[in-house]
Design an enzyme around this catalytic site. Structure first.
Site, PDB file in Angstrom:
ATOM      1  N   SER A 124       0.832  -1.202   0.000  1.00 27.55           N
ATOM      2  CA  SER A 124       0.000   0.000   0.000  1.00 27.55           C
ATOM      3  C   SER A 124       0.867   1.252   0.000  1.00 27.55           C
ATOM      4  O   SER A 124       1.974   1.266   0.560  1.00 27.55           O
ATOM      5  CB  SER A 124      -0.891  -0.005   1.244  1.00 27.55           C
ATOM      6  OG  SER A 124      -1.502   1.245   1.449  1.00 27.55           O
ATOM      7  N   TYR A 148      -2.113   0.057  10.320  1.00 29.51           N
ATOM      8  CA  TYR A 148      -2.291  -0.643   9.052  1.00 29.51           C
ATOM      9  C   TYR A 148      -1.079  -0.448   8.145  1.00 29.51           C
ATOM     10  O   TYR A 148      -0.521  -1.416   7.604  1.00 29.51           O
ATOM     11  CB  TYR A 148      -3.554  -0.151   8.349  1.00 29.51           C
ATOM     12  CG  TYR A 148      -3.663  -0.587   6.915  1.00 29.51           C
ATOM     13  CD1 TYR A 148      -3.952  -1.902   6.593  1.00 29.51           C
ATOM     14  CD2 TYR A 148      -3.456   0.329   5.873  1.00 29.51           C
ATOM     15  CE1 TYR A 148      -4.032  -2.304   5.264  1.00 29.51           C
ATOM     16  CE2 TYR A 148      -3.538  -0.067   4.554  1.00 29.51           C
ATOM     17  CZ  TYR A 148      -3.831  -1.389   4.250  1.00 29.51           C
ATOM     18  OH  TYR A 148      -3.895  -1.781   2.942  1.00 29.51           O
ATOM     19  N   LYS A 152       2.000  -3.226   6.732  1.00 30.14           N
ATOM     20  CA  LYS A 152       2.425  -3.402   5.343  1.00 30.14           C
ATOM     21  C   LYS A 152       3.940  -3.222   5.204  1.00 30.14           C
ATOM     22  O   LYS A 152       4.607  -3.981   4.491  1.00 30.14           O
ATOM     23  CB  LYS A 152       1.688  -2.416   4.432  1.00 30.14           C
ATOM     24  CG  LYS A 152       0.201  -2.684   4.277  1.00 30.14           C
ATOM     25  CD  LYS A 152      -0.059  -3.996   3.553  1.00 30.14           C
ATOM     26  CE  LYS A 152      -1.530  -4.186   3.250  1.00 30.14           C
ATOM     27  NZ  LYS A 152      -1.806  -5.473   2.568  1.00 30.14           N
TER      28      LYS A 152
END
Length: 335
Positions: A124, A148, A152
């Site tokens: 991402s 989040y 990643k």
């Protein structure tokens, strides 16, 4: 080629499934359906012409992964399974680290034991954090501002170390920006849920009457109309980028980080105007104070994707809005 797609029934995963199946690959989907509905299987079967194998299991189950990799004679893996909501990641970090990081380690252990070393990882653009310059290229520093985003980046670092330790691995980490839109058939698209955080599904809530109006956070950014700008990319362009990445890892060793985006941004007001043009409906909105952590502009430098994969996004903002609206109007009439 025999390809396993973890999370292959999710919003992006289902589109990747379609793109790879269209190219003649044999697809096995491995999904626990925590971010998707089992109706997605019926929808995929309406589009795909060959049989797809569906395995309902969790990414943290290394033994199950190993059995499937062997039984299906898998040659490459597209890893898309993981939790994805920024807000949830802040309130429940343990679940995000368990699923996104530990789940990936589980997959890598299974792949290593089965001597399968071709991997495309769904990363991402959140790994970049606050932009230091625009457009953002792959050499930009990484400093994610959410749990989040950090999950990643941790996975990317694990994959980098794995590649350094074993030159037989071939890995691409796809850092994509803001997926939007739906498949042109109207069968597959993004479900609007209470957890939906992105602009497109939020506008969908307004168009469907779930919420009375749209909140536009910030009106005084240093942009041409004062609202935030993001690099929205059609999910079908994104899925084609994954398909090209699978071909690349099957023929090249090492690890690459690659941006996938349109290469320029659209403001919140531009997205609203496009939806109003497509739907012939007025979208009520009200300005609100910008949220902590929000940035004025973010968009990708996609030169590397073009050079290495031969990929470029071809669908524009109107295509994204039109396909999402078509899906929202037709999704309940399929069955």
């Amino acid at each position: 080629m025999n390809i396993m797609i973890t999370g292959g029934c999710g919003y992006i995963g289902s589109h990747v499934t379609i793109s790879l199946e269209k190219l003649g690959h044999n697809i096995t989907i491995y999904d626990n359906f925590s971010n998707s509905n089992k109706d997605q299987i019926k929808r995929l079967d309406l589009i795909c012409t060959s049989n797809i194998d569906y395995i309902c299991a969790d990414i943290t189950d290394t033994k199950s992964l190993k059995n499937i990799l062997k039984d299906k004679k898998i040659e490459s893996v597209v890893h898309m399974a993981g939790l994805k909501y920024v807000g949830d990641s802040e309130s429940d970090p343990i679940s995000y680290y368990e699923n996104n990081v530990s789940g990936t380690i589980s997959l890598l252990k299974a792949m290593n034991e089965c001597e399968i070393k071709n991997l495309v990882f769904s990363s991402s653009a959140t790994v970049y954090g606050e932009p230091e310059y625009l457009p953002i290229d792959e050499n930009h520093s990484t400093s994610p501002i959410s749990v989040y985003g950090r999950t990643k980046l941790y996975v990317e670092n694990i994959l980098k170390d794995l590649s350094l330790s074993d030159p037989d691995w071939s890995i691409i980490c796809l850092r994509y920006f803001n997926p939007a839109g739906a498949h042109h058939s109207g069968f597959i698209g993004e479900e609007i849920t209470s957890k939906s955080e992105n602009l497109f599904p939020t506008i969908g809530k307004v168009l469907s009457g779930i919420t009375p109006s749209l909140k536009v956070y910030g009106r005084d950014y240093q942009t041409h109309d004062g609202t935030g700008i993001r690099d929205y990319i059609h999910v079908s362009d994104l899925s084609e980028g994954h398909a090209m990445s699978v071909e690349y890892v099957n023929n090249n060793k090492g690890i690459e980080n690659i941006n996938l985006g349109r290469g320029h941004g659209y403001s919140v007001l531009e997205v609203i105007k496009s939806f109003e043009k497509i739907t012939k409906k007025k979208i009520p909105y009200e300005f609100a104070e910008f949220r902590s952590g929000d940035i004025s502009s973010s968009f990708a430098d996609v030169t590397k994707a073009k050079q290495i994969l031969g990929w470029i996004a071809t669908r524009d903002l109107d295509d994204m809005c039109k396909s999402m609206w078509y899906y929202d109007q037709n999704k309940d009439s399929i069955f």
